[in-house]
Motif scaffolding. Structure first.
Motif, PDB file in Angstrom:
ATOM      1  N   UNK A   1       0.898  -1.220  -0.006  1.00 19.42           N
ATOM      2  CA  UNK A   1       0.002  -0.101  -0.025  1.00 19.42           C
ATOM      3  C   UNK A   1       0.900   1.069   0.143  1.00 19.42           C
ATOM      4  N   UNK A   2       2.008   1.389   0.950  1.00 19.68           N
ATOM      5  CA  UNK A   2       2.774   2.592   0.588  1.00 19.68           C
ATOM      6  C   UNK A   2       3.496   2.828  -0.495  1.00 19.68           C
ATOM      7  N   UNK A   3       3.671   1.740  -1.262  1.00 13.87           N
ATOM      8  CA  UNK A   3       4.307   2.123  -2.663  1.00 13.87           C
ATOM      9  C   UNK A   3       3.524   2.019  -3.718  1.00 13.87           C
ATOM     10  N   UNK A   4       2.300   1.298  -3.464  1.00 10.76           N
ATOM     11  CA  UNK A   4       1.210   0.911  -4.601  1.00 10.76           C
ATOM     12  C   UNK A   4       1.651   0.370  -5.531  1.00 10.76           C
ATOM     13  N   UNK A   5       2.322  -1.043  -5.448  1.00 10.11           N
ATOM     14  CA  UNK A   5       2.508  -1.951  -6.601  1.00 10.11           C
ATOM     15  C   UNK A   5       2.213  -3.294  -6.042  1.00 10.11           C
ATOM     16  N   UNK A   6       1.988  -4.183  -6.953  1.00  7.73           N
ATOM     17  CA  UNK A   6       1.686  -5.577  -6.886  1.00  7.73           C
ATOM     18  C   UNK A   6       3.050  -6.351  -7.277  1.00  7.73           C
ATOM     19  N   UNK A   7       3.379  -7.436  -6.480  1.00 11.29           N
ATOM     20  CA  UNK A   7       4.278  -8.339  -6.749  1.00 11.29           C
ATOM     21  C   UNK A   7       3.870  -9.721  -6.834  1.00 11.29           C
ATOM     22  N   UNK A   8       3.956 -10.240  -7.757  1.00 10.49           N
ATOM     23  CA  UNK A   8       3.712 -11.954  -7.943  1.00 10.49           C
ATOM     24  C   UNK A   8       4.716 -12.684  -8.562  1.00 10.49           C
ATOM     25  N   UNK A   9       5.117 -13.682  -7.916  1.00 12.17           N
ATOM     26  CA  UNK A   9       6.198 -14.529  -8.704  1.00 12.17           C
ATOM     27  C   UNK A   9       5.990 -15.053 -10.040  1.00 12.17           C
ATOM     28  N   UNK A  10       6.834 -15.687 -11.108  1.00 13.49           N
ATOM     29  CA  UNK A  10       6.591 -16.079 -12.246  1.00 13.49           C
ATOM     30  C   UNK A  10       5.656 -17.245 -12.238  1.00 13.49           C
ATOM     31  N   UNK A  11       4.794 -17.158 -13.500  1.00 11.76           N
ATOM     32  CA  UNK A  11       3.819 -18.227 -13.582  1.00 11.76           C
ATOM     33  C   UNK A  11       4.447 -19.747 -13.387  1.00 11.76           C
ATOM     34  N   UNK A  12       5.694 -19.752 -13.829  1.00 11.75           N
ATOM     35  CA  UNK A  12       6.443 -21.243 -13.872  1.00 11.75           C
ATOM     36  C   UNK A  12       7.042 -21.401 -12.640  1.00 11.75           C
ATOM     37  N   UNK A  13       6.745 -20.463 -11.782  1.00 10.02           N
ATOM     38  CA  UNK A  13       7.205 -21.012 -10.263  1.00 10.02           C
ATOM     39  C   UNK A  13       6.493 -21.761  -9.512  1.00 10.02           C
ATOM     40  N   UNK A  14       4.825 -21.627 -10.202  1.00 16.40           N
ATOM     41  CA  UNK A  14       3.672 -22.237  -9.480  1.00 16.40           C
ATOM     42  C   UNK A  14       3.789 -23.991  -9.685  1.00 16.40           C
ATOM     43  N   UNK A  15       3.255 -24.471  -8.939  1.00 13.33           N
ATOM     44  CA  UNK A  15       3.214 -26.111  -9.455  1.00 13.33           C
ATOM     45  C   UNK A  15       2.242 -26.171 -10.545  1.00 13.33           C
ATOM     46  N   UNK A  16       1.119 -25.386 -10.214  1.00 14.09           N
ATOM     47  CA  UNK A  16       0.113 -25.504 -11.412  1.00 14.09           C
ATOM     48  C   UNK A  16       0.029 -23.934 -11.643  1.00 14.09           C
ATOM     49  N   UNK A  17       0.349 -23.514 -13.196  1.00 17.24           N
ATOM     50  CA  UNK A  17       0.416 -22.198 -13.468  1.00 17.24           C
ATOM     51  C   UNK A  17      -1.036 -21.512 -13.342  1.00 17.24           C
ATOM     52  N   UNK A  18      -2.013 -22.332 -13.471  1.00 16.00           N
ATOM     53  CA  UNK A  18      -3.698 -21.652 -13.154  1.00 16.00           C
ATOM     54  C   UNK A  18      -3.589 -20.922 -11.976  1.00 16.00           C
ATOM     55  N   UNK A  19      -2.695 -21.337 -10.977  1.00 11.87           N
ATOM     56  CA  UNK A  19      -2.807 -20.659  -9.505  1.00 11.87           C
ATOM     57  C   UNK A  19      -2.273 -19.373  -9.735  1.00 11.87           C
ATOM     58  N   UNK A  20      -1.266 -19.085 -10.647  1.00  7.51           N
ATOM     59  CA  UNK A  20      -0.937 -17.730 -10.642  1.00  7.51           C
ATOM     60  C   UNK A  20      -2.099 -16.736 -10.953  1.00  7.51           C
ATOM     61  N   UNK A  21      -2.932 -16.963 -11.800  1.00  7.13           N
ATOM     62  CA  UNK A  21      -4.128 -16.030 -12.014  1.00  7.13           C
ATOM     63  C   UNK A  21      -4.846 -15.945 -10.837  1.00  7.13           C
ATOM     64  N   UNK A  22      -4.921 -16.706  -9.930  1.00  4.50           N
ATOM     65  CA  UNK A  22      -5.645 -16.615  -8.557  1.00  4.50           C
ATOM     66  C   UNK A  22      -5.208 -15.695  -7.754  1.00  4.50           C
ATOM     67  N   UNK A  23      -3.728 -15.834  -7.648  1.00  2.00           N
ATOM     68  CA  UNK A  23      -2.832 -15.010  -6.863  1.00  2.00           C
ATOM     69  C   UNK A  23      -2.710 -13.691  -7.381  1.00  2.00           C
TER      70      UNK A  23
END
Length: 325
Positions: free
Chosen positions: A187-209
């Motif tokens: 919130x302080x710096x107003x940005x979102x950080x998410x790991x790479x999709x290929x770091x997820x066991x199931x890439x569809x979980x990247x979208x949920x995150x």
């Protein structure tokens, strides 16, 4: 008269709040998260509940209510309509079918106040808020409806990052950073950080995150201005997590992505919050709908239909006092 109307509506409102809250608690205690539809066992595909005629998506607590009906009663579609709407299309609700109760809020302005406002050339202000309960039916419960009303939406193709999700995230204009070991919103710096999709066991979980964290992003003071000051473990923190969790699920479903529980370990704190206040889940669902709508409003079809589009579920009664949508 206005006071009598408000007095009559209070017990009805309290009962509706309690009925909804009791059902949510029962689901959570049974290990079911109501905003994560068990799509694998449901007859319907992934999607958001919507009105079969107007294609307006339902919002707030009505999303959870109708998802519950789709899953528990085996409906094959997310399309619903009223008894009168079915008749207007030349169809009928089958005898013995039980509808699904949903709600909307409205404000009653006394006639005298409306007349004074007209005489003074000003808009009416305030009014008395009240909760209205009405019944809808799945198109599965009807006969004789036009074929296009009952046609299911086409399946969404799979991919590492689905094109519609990638496009929507870019369209929001959020400072969205892919990479690193963890997912969070600052919130302080107003940005979102998410790991790479290929770091997820199931890439569809990247979208949920990704959409969970974008749910938090909508709460910034320059956007929907929610309280994001709570520390980890506090009730304020739990409330914001509940909003982001549902908002992410709503956006995923609108894009045809199976939602899931990103933070299952928070279920205990969510139960504590909604047990203490039988309106807490309604407030959270309403805030989540606003957050999801804010995200989806950046899409190319932001105000068109139920398939990944933003539409407000709030509807007005027609001249007979009944719902027009």
């Amino acid at each position: 008269m206005a006071q009598r109307l408000a007095a009559r509506s209070r017990p009805e409102r309290a009962n509706l709040y309690q009925d909804i809250t009791d059902r949510i608690i029962a689901d959570l205690e049974a290990g079911r998260v109501p905003w994560v539809q068990p799509w694998g066992t449901a007859n319907a595909g992934v999607g958001m509940p919507h009105n079969a005629i107007s294609n307006r998506r339902y919002s707030g607590i009505n999303v959870l209510t109708l998802w519950h009906a789709v899953a528990s009663r085996g409906f094959s579609s997310h399309a619903f309509l009223t008894f009168r709407q079915a008749a207007a299309l030349g169809g009928t609700v089958r005898r013995g079918e039980r509808g699904v109760g949903i709600i909307y809020t409205h404000r009653f302005v006394p006639t005298a106040e409306r007349q004074r406002a007209d005489q003074e050339g000003r808009a009416t202000a305030g009014g008395i808020p009240f909760l209205k309960h009405f019944t809808v039916f799945s198109v599965d419960q009807c006969d004789g409806l036009p074929e296009h009303i009952c046609q299911p939406a086409p399946p969404i193709p799979e991919g590492l990052i689905l094109p519609q999700a990638d496009e929507l995230i870019a369209a929001t204009g959020a400072d969205f950073r892919i990479g690193g070991p963890s997912a969070y919103y600052s919130p302080a710096q107003d940005y979102v950080a998410v790991p790479r999709p290929d770091d997820f066991h199931d890439p569809i979980n990247w979208h949920r995150t990704a959409f969970h964290e974008l749910g938090h992003w909508t709460g910034h003071k320059t956007r929907l201005d929610r309280d994001q000051t709570g520390r980890f473990g506090s009730k304020e923190y739990g409330r914001e997590e509940l909003v982001a969790e549902m908002a992410g699920a709503f956006v995923c479903a609108a894009l045809g992505i199976v939602p899931s529980v990103r933070h299952a370990d928070y279920i205990g704190s969510w139960l504590e919050i909604i047990r203490e206040d039988n309106r807490a889940i309604l407030r959270a669902a309403s805030a989540a709908s606003k957050a999801a709508d804010f995200i989806l409003s950046h899409g190319r079809t932001s105000d068109l239909d139920a398939n990944g589009a933003r539409n407000d579920e709030q509807v007005e009664p027609d001249e007979t006092g009944r719902l027009a949508a």
